[in-house]
Write a protein that holds these residues in place. Structure first.
Motif: not given
Length: 194
Positions: A152-177
């Protein structure tokens, strides 16, 4: 016979390399096979023989991106002897690699749309998620965590990382995000420390 195999391997490598460039710069929908084979100085027949079609080439390119990111995770996580630091370095390496221009469109945008969610997840499970699971299992055996289910922890963290990557990919300040994301992940992981 050996020369033929070397030529075949070189043909495949060249088509993947050129295909990756086109998929990165133009996206899957706007990439023409004719442009790929012309730049690679190959025939359409060679591409169809080795990959079946455009989607087949894209799948192989996508898998190669996943493998490269997994290698980067391992390398960057190995920079520390501390298990917690290894985990955080691996998480950061994944997100940072996923949002790089040469990976972002293939991995995050076109990958799920072209290959479908199940294929995307399966490839992720064989690469980045596998490494995360192995690290978490090892840390659990070392007594690093409160009692939790690693699956469960693996899937939870992996999901959070994937969603974070999507958010960062569209963020105007990627380094900050990315820095903000890593702060959140660090705080989250503190809650699991024994």
């Amino acid at each position: 016979m050996r020369r033929n195999q070397e030529e075949t391997n070189e043909t495949i490598r060249k088509l993947i390399e050129v295909g990756r460039t086109h998929f990165t710069e133009r996206g899957y929908a706007d990439t023409a096979l004719e442009d790929i084979v012309n730049e690679a100085e190959m025939t359409r027949g060679a591409l169809y023989h080795h990959f079946g079609n455009k989607k087949g080439l894209f799948r192989v390119v996508f898998e190669s991106v996943q493998k490269e990111i997994a290698e980067r995770i391992e390398t960057e996580a190995a920079a520390s002897e501390d298990l917690w630091q290894q985990l955080l370095l691996g998480c950061r390496a994944f997100v940072a690699a996923a949002v790089e221009p040469r990976n972002k469109r293939i991995l995050l945008l076109d990958g799920p749309a072209v290959l479908g969610w199940e294929m995307w997840r399966m490839t992720d499970e064989q690469n980045s998620m596998r490494l995360l699971h192995e690290q978490l299992q090892f840390m659990q055996r070392q007594g690093c965590f409160k009692p939790v289910t690693i699956e469960a922890m693996t899937h939870f963290i992996s999901g959070a990382l994937n969603e974070s990557a999507l958010w960062i990919a569209h963020h105007p300040e990627q380094r900050h995000a990315l820095d903000d994301t890593m702060k959140v992940i660090s705080l989250f992981m503190e809650g699991f420390k024994r």
